[in-house]
Motif scaffolding. Structure first.
Motif, PDB file in Angstrom:
ATOM      1  N   LEU A 223       0.849  -1.191   0.000  1.00 43.15           N
ATOM      2  CA  LEU A 223       0.000   0.000   0.000  1.00 43.15           C
ATOM      3  C   LEU A 223       0.887   1.243   0.000  1.00 43.15           C
ATOM      4  CD1 LEU A 223      -2.620  -1.041   2.694  1.00 43.15           C
ATOM      5  CD2 LEU A 223      -3.043  -0.835   0.234  1.00 43.15           C
ATOM      6  N   VAL A 224       0.633   2.158  -0.915  1.00 41.29           N
ATOM      7  CA  VAL A 224       1.415   3.392  -0.962  1.00 41.29           C
ATOM      8  C   VAL A 224       0.711   4.493  -0.175  1.00 41.29           C
ATOM      9  CG1 VAL A 224       2.511   2.846  -3.161  1.00 41.29           C
ATOM     10  CG2 VAL A 224       0.361   4.124  -3.156  1.00 41.29           C
ATOM     11  N   THR A 225       1.498   5.392   0.378  1.00 37.16           N
ATOM     12  CA  THR A 225       1.002   6.577   1.063  1.00 37.16           C
ATOM     13  C   THR A 225       1.411   7.783   0.233  1.00 37.16           C
ATOM     14  OG1 THR A 225       1.202   5.514   3.221  1.00 37.16           O
ATOM     15  CG2 THR A 225       1.088   7.918   3.198  1.00 37.16           C
ATOM     16  N   ILE A 226       0.440   8.554  -0.213  1.00 32.68           N
ATOM     17  CA  ILE A 226       0.692   9.651  -1.158  1.00 32.68           C
ATOM     18  C   ILE A 226       0.322  10.970  -0.498  1.00 32.68           C
ATOM     19  CG2 ILE A 226       0.053  10.655  -3.386  1.00 32.68           C
ATOM     20  CD1 ILE A 226      -0.559   7.773  -4.346  1.00 32.68           C
ATOM     21  N   VAL A 227       1.269  11.903  -0.477  1.00 31.17           N
ATOM     22  CA  VAL A 227       1.044  13.237   0.084  1.00 31.17           C
ATOM     23  C   VAL A 227       1.489  14.269  -0.949  1.00 31.17           C
ATOM     24  CG1 VAL A 227       1.597  14.837   1.945  1.00 31.17           C
ATOM     25  CG2 VAL A 227       1.435  12.377   2.424  1.00 31.17           C
ATOM     26  N   HIS A 228       0.566  15.109  -1.379  1.00 25.75           N
ATOM     27  CA  HIS A 228       0.929  16.161  -2.337  1.00 25.75           C
ATOM     28  C   HIS A 228       1.912  17.136  -1.689  1.00 25.75           C
ATOM     29  CE1 HIS A 228       0.559  19.625  -5.028  1.00 25.75           C
ATOM     30  NE2 HIS A 228       0.123  18.762  -5.931  1.00 25.75           N
ATOM     31  N   PRO A 229       2.904  17.630  -2.437  1.00 29.99           N
ATOM     32  CA  PRO A 229       3.911  18.514  -1.838  1.00 29.99           C
ATOM     33  C   PRO A 229       3.358  19.849  -1.356  1.00 29.99           C
ATOM     34  CG  PRO A 229       4.184  18.390  -4.224  1.00 29.99           C
ATOM     35  CD  PRO A 229       3.215  17.326  -3.853  1.00 29.99           C
ATOM     36  N   HIS A 230       2.161  20.235  -1.790  1.00 26.74           N
ATOM     37  CA  HIS A 230       1.561  21.474  -1.304  1.00 26.74           C
ATOM     38  C   HIS A 230       0.669  21.266  -0.085  1.00 26.74           C
ATOM     39  CE1 HIS A 230       2.173  23.884  -5.293  1.00 26.74           C
ATOM     40  NE2 HIS A 230       3.292  23.695  -4.623  1.00 26.74           N
ATOM     41  N   ALA A 231       0.694  20.080   0.481  1.00 28.63           N
ATOM     42  CA  ALA A 231       0.022  19.840   1.760  1.00 28.63           C
ATOM     43  C   ALA A 231       1.000  20.110   2.890  1.00 28.63           C
ATOM     44  CB  ALA A 231      -0.485  18.405   1.835  1.00 28.63           C
ATOM     45  N   PHE A 232       0.490  20.622   4.017  1.00 24.54           N
ATOM     46  CA  PHE A 232       1.309  20.748   5.227  1.00 24.54           C
ATOM     47  C   PHE A 232       0.958  19.598   6.151  1.00 24.54           C
ATOM     48  CE2 PHE A 232       1.868  21.767   9.660  1.00 24.54           C
ATOM     49  CZ  PHE A 232       3.190  22.195   9.697  1.00 24.54           C
ATOM     50  N   VAL A 233       1.930  18.758   6.417  1.00 22.78           N
ATOM     51  CA  VAL A 233       1.768  17.645   7.349  1.00 22.78           C
ATOM     52  C   VAL A 233       2.877  17.783   8.387  1.00 22.78           C
ATOM     53  CG1 VAL A 233       1.726  15.143   7.628  1.00 22.78           C
ATOM     54  CG2 VAL A 233       0.786  16.173   5.552  1.00 22.78           C
TER      55      VAL A 233
END
Length: 208
Positions: A98-108
């Motif tokens: 399972l991959v975890t995908i976070v857009h670079p313009h999200a703040f996490v």
């Protein structure tokens, strides 16, 4: 080398995920993932979903695991959380695929805990100390505050706001532009309706 990812689902959430990955590749030079296509039980093989081929059915997962593919689970029906959670476990996808995908313009925040299969779209904020369970989708322009404990298979629709010290169960929906105040508990398979304000505990239902 990019991970070849199959999206389990269709043109709704699946389309959002595919467009996110394409934006990461085309506009941000992030090549960790490559969308290989979709697994979908209702669209014919070799047809296209947003330009990507349907390569098989959900029942074909095992075959594609053996071929080295990775997966993201995008099946979502509002109010049908129990069904989508049960379907996922029937597919028996190895967690490491399972991959975890976070857009670079999200703040996490640096100490947020994301699980395998999570997806975070552009312009989201996820505050410090928050934990999010597997296969939860956080769509564009969402706010999830600090020290939240979010169950797996949840769905946060675009523009929703979830305050801090919130706990959600499994497979719950926070719908378009809904707001959840701090220190609220949301049970399994619950729905916070579009543009609503949740100020108290929402039905707690046991898993299973």
């Amino acid at each position: 080398m990019s991970k070849r990812v199959l999206i389990i689902g269709g043109e709704g959430n699946g389309g959002v995920i595919s467009s996110c990955v394409e934006d990461m590749r085309r506009n941000h030079n992030i090549y960790e993932f490559e969308i290989a296509g979709f697994l979908n039980d209702f669209v014919s093989d070799n047809d296209l979903i947003h330009g990507f081929p349907v390569l098989g059915r959900t029942s074909d997962v095992k075959k594609f695991v053996q071929q080295g593919y990775y997966f993201i689970y995008a099946i979502h029906m509002i109010g049908q959380g129990k069904m989508r959670r049960e379907l996922f476990f029937r597919l028996d996808i190895p967690e490491e695929r399972l991959v975890t995908i976070v857009h670079p313009h999200a703040f996490v925040s640096h100490n947020v805990e994301l699980a395998p299969g999570d997806f975070v779209m552009a312009n989201c904020y996820i505050g410090p100390g928050t934990k999010i369970g597997k296969c939860t989708l956080v769509m564009a322009n969402c706010v999830i505050g600090h020290n939240d404990n979010i169950g797996g298979f949840c769905h946060f629709s675009a523009g929703s706001t979830t305050s801090s010290y919130v706990t959600t169960g499994e497979a719950s929906d926070v719908c378009l532009a809904a707001s959840v105040i701090e220190k609220v508990t949301i049970g399994n398979y619950s729905v916070v309706g579009a543009n609503s304000l949740l100020t108290r505990v929402l039905a707690i239902v046991k898993s299973g």
